[in-house]
Design an enzyme around this catalytic site. Structure first.
Site, short mmCIF file in Angstrom:
data_model
loop_
_atom_site.label_atom_id
_atom_site.label_comp_id
_atom_site.label_asym_id
_atom_site.label_seq_id
_atom_site.Cartn_x
_atom_site.Cartn_y
_atom_site.Cartn_z
CB VAL A 93 -1.00 -0.05 1.19
CG1 VAL A 93 -2.05 -1.10 0.93
CG2 VAL A 93 -0.30 -0.33 2.51
CG HIS A 109 -3.92 -6.07 -0.38
ND1 HIS A 109 -2.96 -6.86 0.21
CD2 HIS A 109 -4.86 -6.92 -0.85
CE1 HIS A 109 -3.29 -8.14 0.09
NE2 HIS A 109 -4.43 -8.21 -0.55
CB CYS A 120 -19.62 11.20 -2.22
SG CYS A 120 -17.85 11.56 -2.25
CG ASN A 202 10.09 -14.36 -0.19
OD1 ASN A 202 9.73 -13.19 -0.30
ND2 ASN A 202 9.81 -15.09 0.88
CB ALA A 220 13.70 -7.69 -2.87
#
Ligand code: OAD
Length: 237
Positions: A93, A109, A120, A202, A220
């Site tokens: 995020v 996500h 609204c 990973n 990474a």
């Protein structure tokens, strides 16, 4: 091996770890410090909005202090140079993929830097606090803005686009995710069922590591640039 043209990449918290953003499930990670059901569910927000908004205000402030790392940059380079189809699906995020320059990107996500008005249904780019219960810039209703984050028990975004991309893919790559949260954790199996080649990058074997055709383990910031270099060399060769 079939020629690779369409690539789908799933990223998780491990991609942003070296930028200084806590992952969720590591020792000292976010979910060790906070109970998911206290801060990341619609029920928690209804019960104690201040606690939830304070938690997300801190996270929103934190991501604005950090910078993309070599993994985000390598993926942005792949996006710029890969001539075939590409979709980066991120569970993250933060906005580090887009700050590195990635365009073919989807936030399944939600995003810390978006606020969602429950009155609204409008979304607004949001850098400051939500704790003071601001009015919506569109409809003016006060106190109805929440973080645009998919909480546990809510439906992730853009699932139709994701499954359509997986259907077209020749290669599915999962990067820096523990494989603990569905539906993202199931993408590797969905891909396999379609005969798509699968690769995990990973730090360590994830929960679903055995589903992948190939796994490369390491930080990474190292394994992602190496893999991107390799792929772009194959494309130009
Ligand atoms: P996790 O914290 O569950 O997993 C992070 C993964 O990244 C682990 O497998 C680590 O081994 C790996 N990792 C850590 N540092 C790394 C590094 N430097 N290089 C490569 N890998 C590294 O995070 P996610 O799998 O992203 O959802 O979590 C999935 C979802 O659970 C999140 O999107 C979040 C959370 O609840 C929501 O908030 C909606």
């Amino acid at each position: 091996m079939t020629e690779i043209r369409n690539i789908v990449i799933l990223t998780g918290a491990g991609v942003s770890a070296e930028s200084g953003i806590d992952t969720f499930r590591s020792a000292g990670g976010l979910w060790e410090q906070h109970r998911v059901e206290d801060v990341a569910t619609p029920e928690a927000f209804a019960r104690d909005p201040e606690l939830v908004l304070r938690f997300y205000d801190m996270r929103r402030a934190r991501i604005q202090e950090v910078q993309p790392n070599a993994a985000h940059q390598a993926l942005a380079r792949l996006d710029a140079e890969w001539k075939g189809g590409l979709l980066i699906i991120t569970q993250n995020v933060d906005d580090l993929h887009e700050r590195a320059g990635a365009g073919r990107l989807l936030h399944m996500h939600g995003e810390h830097l978006n606020a969602w008005c429950l009155a609204c249904d409008g979304r607004h780019r949001w850098y400051g606090t939500l704790l003071d219960r601001p009015s919506c810039p569109t409809c003016g209703v006060p106190g109805q803005m929440r973080p645009d984050i998919v909480w546990f028990g809510e439906m992730p975004y853009r699932m139709n686009e994701i499954y359509a991309a997986l259907n077209r893919a020749d290669l599915f790559v999962s990067i820096g995710t523990s494989g603990a949260v569905y539906p993202a954790a199931g993408f590797v199996r969905d891909a396999r069922e379609q005969g798509v080649r699968t690769l995990e990058l990973n730090l360590e074997p994830s929960q679903g590591s055995h589903w992948f055709d190939e796994a490369r383990h390491g930080p990474a910031s190292e394994v992602v640039p190496e893999w991107v270099d390799e792929l772009l060399r194959q494309q130009s060769g």
